[in-house]
Design a protein around this motif. Sequence first.
Motif, PDB file in Angstrom:
ATOM      1  N   GLU A 159       1.934   6.610  -6.981  1.00 53.87           N
ATOM      2  CA  GLU A 159       1.366   7.739  -7.840  1.00 53.87           C
ATOM      3  C   GLU A 159       2.190   9.009  -7.634  1.00 53.87           C
ATOM      4  O   GLU A 159       1.986   9.964  -7.424  1.00 53.87           O
ATOM      5  CB  GLU A 159      -0.178   7.639  -7.022  1.00 53.87           C
ATOM      6  N   ARG A 160       3.007   9.271  -6.720  1.00 54.18           N
ATOM      7  CA  ARG A 160       3.765  10.549  -6.194  1.00 54.18           C
ATOM      8  C   ARG A 160       4.489  10.642  -6.849  1.00 54.18           C
ATOM      9  O   ARG A 160       5.055  11.564  -7.371  1.00 54.18           O
ATOM     10  CB  ARG A 160       4.334  10.489  -4.254  1.00 54.18           C
ATOM     11  N   ARG A 180       1.287   4.617  -3.481  1.00 51.04           N
ATOM     12  CA  ARG A 180       1.160   5.838  -2.688  1.00 51.04           C
ATOM     13  C   ARG A 180       2.264   6.542  -3.484  1.00 51.04           C
ATOM     14  O   ARG A 180       2.440   7.669  -3.829  1.00 51.04           O
ATOM     15  CB  ARG A 180       1.295   5.492  -1.415  1.00 51.04           C
ATOM     16  N   GLU A 181       3.623   5.909  -2.974  1.00 53.63           N
ATOM     17  CA  GLU A 181       4.557   6.061  -3.307  1.00 53.63           C
ATOM     18  C   GLU A 181       5.123   6.970  -4.976  1.00 53.63           C
ATOM     19  O   GLU A 181       5.078   7.467  -6.066  1.00 53.63           O
ATOM     20  CB  GLU A 181       5.613   5.323  -3.342  1.00 53.63           C
ATOM     21  N   ARG A 239       1.016  -1.591  -0.048  1.00 50.83           N
ATOM     22  CA  ARG A 239      -0.466  -0.172   0.065  1.00 50.83           C
ATOM     23  C   ARG A 239       0.976   1.045   0.453  1.00 50.83           C
ATOM     24  O   ARG A 239       1.296   2.680  -0.746  1.00 50.83           O
ATOM     25  CB  ARG A 239      -0.863  -0.102   0.946  1.00 50.83           C
ATOM     26  N   GLU A 240       1.852   1.317   0.699  1.00 57.76           N
ATOM     27  CA  GLU A 240       2.675   2.696   0.806  1.00 57.76           C
ATOM     28  C   GLU A 240       3.543   2.868  -0.747  1.00 57.76           C
ATOM     29  O   GLU A 240       3.835   3.808  -1.316  1.00 57.76           O
ATOM     30  CB  GLU A 240       4.129   2.511   1.721  1.00 57.76           C
TER      31      GLU A 240
END
Length: 493
Positions: A438-439, A435-436, A431-432
């Motif tokens: 996408e960032r 997110r990264e 999950r982390e």
Amino acid sequence: MTLPWTVLRLFCAALVFAVLVACSPDDEGAAPQPSDPDPVDELIELADPLLGRWSGDLEGMIERRQIRVLVPYSRTFYFLDERGSQRGLSFEFMEAFEDFLNEQLGRGHQRVNVIFVPVTRDRLIPWLRDGRGDVIAANLTVTPTRQRQVLFSEPWSRGIDEVLVSGPSAEPVETTDDLAGRTVYVRPHSSYFESLERLNRSFSQRGLERMRLEPAPGHFETGDVLEMVAAGLIDHAVADDYLARLWEQALPDLQVHENIVLRQGAEMAFAVHPESQQLKVKLDEFLRNHRAGTLFGNVTFRRYLENTRWVLEEGRDEAVARFAELADLFREYGDEYDLDWLMLIAQGYQESRLDQSARSPAGAIGVMQLLPTTGAEMGVGDITELENNIHAGARYVRWMIDRYYADAPMDEDNKLLFALASYNAGPRRVREMRREAERVGLDPNIWFDNVETIAARVIGRETVQYVSNIYKYYIAFRLVSRQQRLEVPIIEG
């Protein structure tokens, strides 16, 4: 969907980070403050600008103090040994080039660093042209098509023949004409494909049936294909003669037809961007004393192309037999939980080589390597029993998809791939990493080439290799199922 065999970008990021740290003040004793950025985020932010697109010639690379070398991950050209050390022909040649260049520059500790960027073979030329790398160091054959796309150095090896290889059950082949109507397994972007297409045109002109060219995934290396040929999963393929001879030592069932030559006297060379004339000149100068036939070249080639130490991989001899024994169970529980049963059996092979007696140091049990606590949570019975173990593994993968990815805007194939990554690394870490991804502008809903890239940087080789291996075995078992006349879909690669 495409799959890199192992995009080990962590090495690139770590090396770039080391260069930057070496040029920065020493603040090792500074205590971290609550507002300090996360070390992983900081690493990615520092590495990304240097690993992104950049175009220029040697002068600019010297100013940047880095030369990015695009390499395929293979057991002959670039790989990690059991201690995690970088090895391979490409690695040793370009490490020697780094020393050669820095000795000429005479800048002491202000060295120009060679950074290795492993990519799949079908991306080597596109990434070079797109400014994502400065040199391709691989067994890249010089062809007219490629000469229109890249600038080649002087050859580092000459006189290479592309030869036919066959499996143990293939029909005999005496001449190239015997290949008419046969199926040959080949990477579409390879020089082998060009050679086979040329032969097909000859067949058409002479009224012979064309060969059927079955595409191998772009991340497959020649060694991967030769293993499948030797196992009888594929009847015919093509390989450079020196690679065929190497793998013939490791794979006794591999038939090498040195008299069936598809391309004769080929040359291998490094490739640079068409506008990198200075870099080409420097590589040519380096190769005068480092090509095949020189002391350095002969010693290095002998280390990797005459010794099977690096290519042997144990534990595959019984794979096809175990597949046949367990196919019905995996298909049953794949159907029950709406999962691709071939991907499940590939996962089982990655976990335990389909061995129910396998036990991990952490206590994981059997084919799917479930911990007793996880097995109990699945509620299907004693996982020391083979069927219960497979059942629990399938249920756990389905639970992972439903729990973490049911509402994610991704296709079913990616849901399964993310579940496999979570099976290995844990859902929180995945999950982390989404997110990264996408960032930094990657797609958080696609594993290959997107979240996979973050995984390689953040947690290293293990999870990337885990999912990559499963996909490789998936392709192999798909071929087995075809031989057994089982109609199955394929996740496109």
